[in-house]
Design an enzyme around this catalytic site. Structure first.
Site, mmCIF file in Angstrom:
data_model
loop_
_atom_site.group_PDB
_atom_site.id
_atom_site.type_symbol
_atom_site.label_atom_id
_atom_site.label_comp_id
_atom_site.label_asym_id
_atom_site.label_seq_id
_atom_site.Cartn_x
_atom_site.Cartn_y
_atom_site.Cartn_z
ATOM 1 N N ASP A 1 0.816 -1.219 0.000
ATOM 2 C CA ASP A 1 0.000 0.000 0.000
ATOM 3 C C ASP A 1 0.849 1.269 0.000
ATOM 4 O OD1 ASP A 1 -2.475 -1.558 0.318
ATOM 5 O OD2 ASP A 1 -1.816 -1.840 2.382
ATOM 6 N N LYS B 1 2.391 2.171 -5.070
ATOM 7 C CA LYS B 1 3.087 1.651 -6.252
ATOM 8 C C LYS B 1 2.324 1.933 -7.534
ATOM 9 C CE LYS B 1 3.374 -2.520 -4.493
ATOM 10 N NZ LYS B 1 3.020 -2.230 -3.100
ATOM 11 N N ASN C 1 -5.108 -10.124 -4.650
ATOM 12 C CA ASN C 1 -5.139 -9.491 -3.333
ATOM 13 C C ASN C 1 -4.372 -8.179 -3.331
ATOM 14 O OD1 ASN C 1 -2.714 -10.813 -3.773
ATOM 15 N ND2 ASN C 1 -2.433 -11.441 -1.656
ATOM 16 N N GLY D 1 -3.798 -4.394 -4.595
ATOM 17 C CA GLY D 1 -4.610 -3.322 -5.155
ATOM 18 C C GLY D 1 -3.790 -2.125 -5.560
ATOM 19 N N HIS D 2 -3.912 -1.699 -6.813
ATOM 20 C CA HIS D 2 -3.246 -0.494 -7.295
ATOM 21 C C HIS D 2 -4.296 0.465 -7.835
ATOM 22 C CE1 HIS D 2 0.805 -2.776 -8.112
ATOM 23 N NE2 HIS D 2 0.504 -2.662 -6.842
ATOM 24 N N GLN E 1 2.293 -6.036 -3.005
ATOM 25 C CA GLN E 1 2.561 -6.055 -1.566
ATOM 26 C C GLN E 1 3.885 -5.341 -1.258
ATOM 27 O OE1 GLN E 1 1.776 -9.529 -2.857
ATOM 28 N NE2 GLN E 1 -0.367 -9.007 -2.593
ATOM 29 N N ARG F 1 -6.470 1.137 7.095
ATOM 30 C CA ARG F 1 -5.065 0.846 7.349
ATOM 31 C C ARG F 1 -4.620 1.419 8.689
ATOM 32 N NH1 ARG F 1 -4.004 2.967 1.479
ATOM 33 N NH2 ARG F 1 -4.515 1.118 0.245
#
Length: 435
Positions: free
Chosen positions: A13, A16, A38, A40-41, A224, A305
């Site tokens: 997170d 990227k 799994n 996410g961008h 990740q 988060r």
């Protein structure tokens, strides 16, 4: 020119998506090499927000070849759904712009069922998986019982593999009182998708060989972060694949000499989703402020988060084990307005006899990780806005000092600074593609 691998240097997170999109405009080929859906961008291009979880970020840019490598585990239903969604937003996706490795292992519904059941059984000791079947799919791959994309070409081979797979998993499902899976039904479900997905099947290694022969620039896109690596992360609170730059070669089908520059994406603070140790987590107003200003919610899961201060010890270690050449510092603007900024420069760890030792590294033992308390260095913050800054001279003096201190503590130069989600709000100090 140098090929570039982009990886996260924290717990994922890190932003990227934007950096990869920014770089993909300069690349010819963009490759995903590990993980599954799994990851996410989020990309923001000309005001349009694209959310990707399996497809490479280059897929939204015309004229780029996107490759899903053999190191990725693929949910075929999700892949087709994501393709349809992006097409509805105007992206052009065809077999000429997307290659999916025929060697990639598939995620099946049984993997999701097992993933969810195991997390439920762990109770308070949950690892914090996304429940998407990533781990069980990798287990089957390593145990040599996986169904791979290329297996869809033969109904006989497919049924044979699914029968063996069902026999293995039904033992566990029966013991846990769960519904059993049927090999014939799984076969029918996969065959219903076969024509739509097999048009993209190919050899990722061949595509990269051709790119090399033609002198094209390749961008390897990781998912990740290093501290979620199955070997080097906060085990067992990690993902099920290697997230370091070395995996880019293995998971794409090329040699390590194909990778030149390794760019580690690093937030100007620290976040983590799910369970696991987090020494610099801030439970007070500062952590809440970071979360609100940084819109810290998972792209895939929507989970909030956890937020905290920059951990220079952890990032230095991540940079070392992953071979990171330069850092891309993201979300600097989230720290605008803080009077004081904290940086973790070491840990204190209480021993069984009551004594306290200081550590200059992140320990491998899970109990020690959870017991580490940060040693902070404080720096003055800044009240000017950094949002949207596109050159070094536009940054406040204290922001520059903060960045320089992070470089010293992590022993890694900052190559890029991101000051908003917009791709052009980026300060470039060194071009990764030039090396």
């Amino acid at each position: 020119m140098s090929n570039v691998a982009v990886i996260g240097a924290q717990w994922g997170d890190e932003g990227k998506g934007k950096i990869v999109d920014w770089l993909s405009s300069r690349a010819d080929v963009v490759v995903r090499f590990q993980g599954g859906h799994n990851a996410g961008h989020t990309l923001v291009i000309d005001g349009v927000e694209y959310k990707l979880s399996l497809l490479p970020s280059g897929i939204v840019r015309p004229g780029k070849l996107s490759v899903i490598g053999n190191g990725v585990v693929i949910d075929p239903a999700h892949l087709l759904s994501e393709i349809d969604l992006l097409r509805s937003q105007g992206a052009e996706i065809s077999p000429e712009s997307l290659i999916v490795s025929e060697n990639a292992a598939l995620i099946l519904p049984v993997h999701k069922a097992i993933d969810a059941a195991r997390e439920a059984m762990r109770g308070d000791a949950k690892i914090g998986t996304t429940g998407r079947g990533i781990g069980p799919a990798y287990e089957d791959k390593i145990a040599r019982r996986a169904v791979r994309l290329g297996d869809l070409a033969s109904e006989e081979t497919l049924l044979e593999k699914l029968t063996a797979l069902a026999a293995h998993h039904n033992v566990w499902l029966a013991a846990g009182g769960h519904d059993l899976v049927d090999a014939s039904q799984m076969k029918d479900d996969l065959l219903a998708m076969r024509d739509a997905i097999m048009v993209y099947a190919g050899q990722s290694w061949r595509a990269l060989e051709q790119a090399r022969d033609q002198g094209q620039k390749v961008l390897f896109e990781g998912a990740q972060g290093v501290m979620l690596d199955i070997d080097h992360g906060t085990y067992p609170f990690v993902t099920s694949s290697n997230t370091v730059a070395g995996q880019a070669a293995t998971g794409a089908g090329t040699g390590p000499t194909s990778i030149g520059f390794v760019l580690g994406i690093t937030k100007a603070y620290t976040t983590r989703v799910g369970s696991g140790p987090f020494p610099t987590e801030d439970f007070g107003d500062d952590g809440t402020r970071m979360g609100e200003r940084g819109r810290e919610f998972g792209t895939v899961t929507g989970r909030k988060r956890r937020c905290g201060w920059f951990d220079a010890v952890m990032v230095r270690q991540a940079n070392a084990v992953a071979g990171i050449t330069g850092m891309a510092l993201t979300k600097l603007d989230v720290l605008d307005g803080f009077d004081v900024l904290k940086i973790c420069v070491g840990y204190r760890l209480e021993q069984a006899d009551g004594s306290v030792i200081e550590l200059d590294h992140f320990p491998a033992d899970a109990r020690a990780q959870a017991a580490c308390t940060p040693i902070y260095e404080e720096m003055p913050g800044w009240h000017e806005s950094t949002q949207g800054a596109r050159d070094w001279a536009s940054l406040p003096a204290n922001a520059v000092k903060y960045i320089r201190r992070l470089e010293e503590l992590t022993r890694t130069p900052v190559t890029l600074v991101s000051t908003s989600p917009e791709r052009d709000d980026t300060i470039l100090m060194r071009d990764p593609f030039v090396g």
